[in-house]
Design a protein around this motif. Sequence first.
Motif, PDB file in Angstrom:
ATOM      1  N   GLY A 283      21.202   6.617  58.271  1.00 27.67           N
ATOM      2  CA  GLY A 283      19.819   6.702  58.416  1.00 27.67           C
ATOM      3  C   GLY A 283      18.477   8.426  59.247  1.00 27.67           C
ATOM      4  N   ARG A 284      19.661   7.904  60.257  1.00 30.37           N
ATOM      5  CA  ARG A 284      18.715   9.905  60.322  1.00 30.37           C
ATOM      6  C   ARG A 284      18.719  10.830  59.944  1.00 30.37           C
ATOM      7  NH1 ARG A 284      15.792   8.352  63.961  1.00 30.37           N
ATOM      8  NH2 ARG A 284      15.928  11.121  64.516  1.00 30.37           N
ATOM      9  N   GLN A 285      20.054  10.956  59.126  1.00 30.53           N
ATOM     10  CA  GLN A 285      20.220  12.171  58.248  1.00 30.53           C
ATOM     11  C   GLN A 285      19.457  12.236  57.068  1.00 30.53           C
ATOM     12  OE1 GLN A 285      24.441  11.428  56.152  1.00 30.53           O
ATOM     13  NE2 GLN A 285      25.084  12.692  58.195  1.00 30.53           N
ATOM     14  N   LEU A 286      18.892  10.914  56.785  1.00 24.07           N
ATOM     15  CA  LEU A 286      18.354  10.837  55.492  1.00 24.07           C
ATOM     16  C   LEU A 286      16.561  11.262  56.126  1.00 24.07           C
ATOM     17  CD1 LEU A 286      16.282   9.041  52.803  1.00 24.07           C
ATOM     18  CD2 LEU A 286      16.556   7.726  53.688  1.00 24.07           C
ATOM     19  N   PHE A 287      16.623  10.506  57.372  1.00 19.69           N
ATOM     20  CA  PHE A 287      15.005  11.465  57.630  1.00 19.69           C
ATOM     21  C   PHE A 287      14.483  12.377  58.281  1.00 19.69           C
ATOM     22  CE2 PHE A 287      13.363  12.275  62.583  1.00 19.69           C
ATOM     23  CZ  PHE A 287      11.819  12.214  61.715  1.00 19.69           C
ATOM     24  N   TRP A 288      16.331  13.301  58.231  1.00 25.70           N
ATOM     25  CA  TRP A 288      15.998  15.043  58.799  1.00 25.70           C
ATOM     26  C   TRP A 288      15.670  15.147  57.332  1.00 25.70           C
ATOM     27  CZ3 TRP A 288      20.971  13.785  61.800  1.00 25.70           C
ATOM     28  CH2 TRP A 288      20.254  13.194  63.069  1.00 25.70           C
ATOM     29  N   LYS A 289      16.501  15.403  56.684  1.00 24.29           N
ATOM     30  CA  LYS A 289      16.065  15.176  54.969  1.00 24.29           C
ATOM     31  C   LYS A 289      14.858  15.105  54.366  1.00 24.29           C
ATOM     32  CE  LYS A 289      18.920  17.212  53.171  1.00 24.29           C
ATOM     33  NZ  LYS A 289      19.146  18.073  52.481  1.00 24.29           N
ATOM     34  N   SER A 290      14.319  13.779  55.102  1.00 28.36           N
ATOM     35  CA  SER A 290      13.232  14.138  54.358  1.00 28.36           C
ATOM     36  C   SER A 290      11.897  14.980  54.943  1.00 28.36           C
ATOM     37  CB  SER A 290      12.615  11.948  54.789  1.00 28.36           C
ATOM     38  OG  SER A 290      13.109  11.519  54.914  1.00 28.36           O
ATOM     39  N   GLU A 291      12.112  15.121  56.607  1.00 31.48           N
ATOM     40  CA  GLU A 291      11.295  16.028  56.787  1.00 31.48           C
ATOM     41  C   GLU A 291      11.785  17.473  56.814  1.00 31.48           C
ATOM     42  OE1 GLU A 291       9.336  15.706  60.162  1.00 31.48           O
ATOM     43  OE2 GLU A 291       9.401  13.879  58.826  1.00 31.48           O
ATOM     44  N   GLU A 292      12.860  18.074  56.250  1.00 31.96           N
ATOM     45  CA  GLU A 292      13.130  19.300  55.462  1.00 31.96           C
ATOM     46  C   GLU A 292      12.259  19.403  54.736  1.00 31.96           C
ATOM     47  OE1 GLU A 292      17.099  21.384  54.139  1.00 31.96           O
ATOM     48  OE2 GLU A 292      17.354  20.202  55.502  1.00 31.96           O
TER      49      GLU A 292
END
Length: 500
Positions: A283-292
């Motif tokens: 979930g954290r990886q998806l959040f970071w990827k979305s922000e990127e």
Amino acid sequence: MLPPPAWPAESASSRDNWPATDAGTHTKFENEKAEKGYYEQSVTRQFSGSTKIYLLDIARERVDIISEKMQLLPNEYLEELKGRLWMMLEGKGGDEFLVLQRLVQSRSDLTAKTLVRAHRVQLEILAAINSGIQAFLHPSVSISQTSLIEVFVYKRCRNIACQSQLPADNCYCEICTNRKGFCSLCMCVICNKFDFEVNTCRWIGCDSCSHWTHTDCAIRDKQIVTGASELLFRCRACNRTSELLGFVKDVFQHCAPTWDRESLLRELNVVSKIFRMSEDTKGRQLFWKSEELIEKLKGGVEETTVSRVILNFFRELDMDSPKNTDAGNSSRVVPPQEACNRISQVVQEAVQKMELVADEKMRMLKKARIALEACDNELEEKAKEVAELKLERQQINELDSIVRLKQAEADMFQLKADEARREADRLQMIALSKLGKSEEDYASRYLKQRLSEAEAEKQYLLEKIKLQDEGSHSSQSNSNGTGEPSQALLSKIEEILKSV
């Protein structure tokens, strides 16, 4: 579970929850409006008082009486009634609509049996007042009279694009049975409203009961919770949970290739909002990827590239799942063909990543070239502006020189003019003095001339006197005269001398 099907973009929100008013205030307000003729301003036609009807009449009078009156009215009058209600629903009628809706919803005689006798326009107006939806008044919307009655009595979905029989899918859960007119196929479990969003993460579906909830409503009401290992959505209808990562992945896999830049940016913002509270690794990886990816989209990266990146990210998450890890740690022998397929798949993914990086580099290079060309063009324009400014400055200096020269010439001409004026004054004084002297000389010469003439005349007269005297002496001797002519001549001579 994918979002609900698309509906036409008419009644994007329903008016189900209106401010409550007590009965006394409602009655007082209604009487004041009726006394002032407030509702009668909507339609003005040359009809008798017995045939005119108003929205207030439709809201409070018996169905059969209003239906008989409406049969006698022309279509233009009825369309104006609908137009007046349309304006109220747009918020331009103040509290009028609230009064009408309270009147309609407080009546017990408006049943499926009585509404059968209603006029078509009367039924459309009642349905619009009861639901607060403008679509029932639109001329291009065609709904049967039976369906309008079912919508009014909460037996059919008021969403004109859904029109499902209620309860939808024969669901008799607490939500579907206790809420009047609620449709689980197109309405939010929390806010009871429907809209026409489709293929989006802004609607979350329950895997158990298939009820739908707005993502914003779920976040606001804390229906998105952190589970043991992943982020979960808890359905208000059945109180069961559904995992969100798989739901978001399904939406992106099915819909991302068709999204434009604005839609992709909006969906990534929703995903970032959902997984911001996630505590698990994926979930954290998806959040970071979305922000990127949001920053890349804002920076000008193509939406097709961003779509490929996010889909590859979901595939990598699947490959890193515990099942794949366990399979990789097992001791079973992998067949050669399967091994080749896996190697080929890894190579393809590596090539795809390299292509993405190459595309990104090429795009950055192209962007840099465009920026460099823009700078060169701007530099050329600035050089042209500098040359123009120099030319203008040179022209200004030349004009200054010309102005100074003309000023010097003007000063010189002014000096010469002053000298000429002084010379003219001097010559005028000389001329005046010479004129006075010439006048004196003329007077002197004239007097001398007159004097000489007087002298000559005197001599002439004296000679004449002398001759007369001689003649007088001779005449005296002859005639003894007195000598008076000689005396007259002497007097005349004296006068001439005096005048001279």
